[in-house]
Write an enzyme that holds these catalytic residues in place. Structure first.
Site, PDB file in Angstrom:
ATOM      1  N   HIS A  41       9.019  -2.161  66.295  1.00 50.47           N
ATOM      2  CA  HIS A  41       9.379  -0.830  65.608  1.00 50.47           C
ATOM      3  C   HIS A  41      10.705  -0.153  66.128  1.00 50.47           C
ATOM      4  O   HIS A  41      10.741   1.095  66.436  1.00 50.47           O
ATOM      5  CB  HIS A  41       8.167  -0.006  65.433  1.00 50.47           C
ATOM      6  N   ARG A  58       7.569  -0.473  56.538  1.00 51.66           N
ATOM      7  CA  ARG A  58       6.345  -0.003  56.998  1.00 51.66           C
ATOM      8  C   ARG A  58       5.479  -1.001  56.829  1.00 51.66           C
ATOM      9  O   ARG A  58       5.270  -1.830  56.074  1.00 51.66           O
ATOM     10  CB  ARG A  58       5.697   1.305  56.284  1.00 51.66           C
ATOM     11  N   GLU A  95       0.084  -0.375  64.804  1.00 52.72           N
ATOM     12  CA  GLU A  95       1.008  -0.312  65.793  1.00 52.72           C
ATOM     13  C   GLU A  95       0.512   0.661  67.097  1.00 52.72           C
ATOM     14  O   GLU A  95      -0.123   1.632  66.654  1.00 52.72           O
ATOM     15  CB  GLU A  95       2.217   0.052  65.337  1.00 52.72           C
TER      16      GLU A  95
END
Length: 331
Positions: A293, A245, A274
């Site tokens: 991601h 993360r 993000e």
């Protein structure tokens, strides 16, 4: 009466069919864009269950808007988008999708290790810019992966899968975890020539490892776990990879550390906020490989994740045993 469900994104049809067979279902019918907050709050007002993604914030505001809500089926392993205490206090079950994405995410970690160590992206850019003129002894040199020492921070399912792959590269393995993992040690130790060692102090792992892979969950304890101090402990030839993360890392400290050359390079699949834009300072660095991601982003794995989330949702709404509960909610 059939339970009512809401799905916050367009999903593979196999998963949708599981939900619609058991529930009266409405959708946010867009694959690319998250459901707008006002739409989400309106849609959950009369549902018994909701299938969410990491882009959907599940908090007290949403719970206030959904008085009938019994279950939130999060299509992810992590659930830092969810206020878990708020759900539990109101008797709302949370489920997730563990195991499904373990091997796929470990593959992506290795893609980042290899790309960052061997300057794959930098080489591609050089060719695309028409700057490849000749060969020379130190042209585009990188760092060896085979035989290098791998340090894994967080030896859960994915961290362990990363370790298993390291054996094929002849890498001594170090790992730092809240507790030792006898199962992981037994698995690696049974392979001829493979070595693995538990390192209780993170500082010691950072000083010794050639490649540092971060696979810890985001918790109050791990938020900001890697900052200027930790990067200064790493070797000047080290490669840092984060596919856990983004907020586990202080991004401004990492950027400065990369400019100073310690670590030597980084591969990142996750970021503090993000999505990031084209003006993000990480993109100005030549020693960084970035992916958006996509740790679990294969057709097979994302489909399985959706199916698991749908199965969790339907089980909770129809009184069946729930395969992947996160919190303990007794009704």
């Amino acid at each position: 009466m059939r339970p009512r469900a809401y799905i916050t994104r367009r999903l593979p049809q196999t998963a949708v069919d599981i939900v619609t067979a058991a529930c009266d279902t409405t959708f946010w019918d867009d694959e690319a864009l998250p459901v707008p907050r006002d739409v989400l709050l309106r849609e959950v007002a009369a549902v018994d269950g909701v299938l969410t993604l990491l882009t959907d914030r599940v908090d007290a505001e949403l719970l206030d808007a959904a008085p009938r809500l019994k279950v939130v089926a999060n299509m992810a392993v992590g659930y830092d988008n969810v206020d878990l205490p708020a759900l539990t206090s109101r008797g709302v079950l949370l489920t997730n999708t563990p195991d499904v994405l373990t091997e796929t995410t470990a593959d992506l970690v290795w893609a980042l290790i290899l790309a960052a160590s061997r300057r794959v992206v930098a080489g591609h850019r050089l060719i695309a810019a028409g700057e490849w003129s000749t060969w020379s002894p130190m042209f585009m040199v990188g760092q060896d992966v085979h035989g290098a020492t791998l340090g894994i921070v967080g030896a859960g399912r994915i961290g362990s899968a990363v370790a298993r792959r390291a054996v094929g590269f002849g890498m001594p393995i170090l790992y730092h975890n809240r507790h030792p993992s006898p199962a992981l040690e037994a698995h690696i130790g049974a392979i001829p020539g493979a070595t693995i060692r538990y390192v209780p102090r993170l500082d010691d792992l950072l000083a010794e490892a050639d490649v540092v892979v971060v696979m810890v969950p985001l918790t109050p304890e791990t938020r900001g776990m890697f900052g200027a101090r930790e990067f200064a402990l790493m070797k000047p030839t080290s490669v840092f990879v984060n596919a856990a993360r983004g907020p586990v890392v202080c991004e401004t400290d990492l950027i400065e550390a990369l400019r100073r050359g310690r670590p030597w390079a980084a591969g990142l699949d996750v970021f503090e906020r993000e999505p990031i834009g084209a003006d993000h300072p990480l993109l100005a660095l030549p020693n960084v490989v970035l992916t958006p991601h996509i740790g679990s982003a294969t057709v097979a794995t994302r489909t399985r994740m959706a199916v698991v989330a749908a199965t969790n949702l339907v089980a909770a709404l129809t009184g069946q045993p729930v395969p992947n509960p996160v919190n303990d909610v007794r009704r």
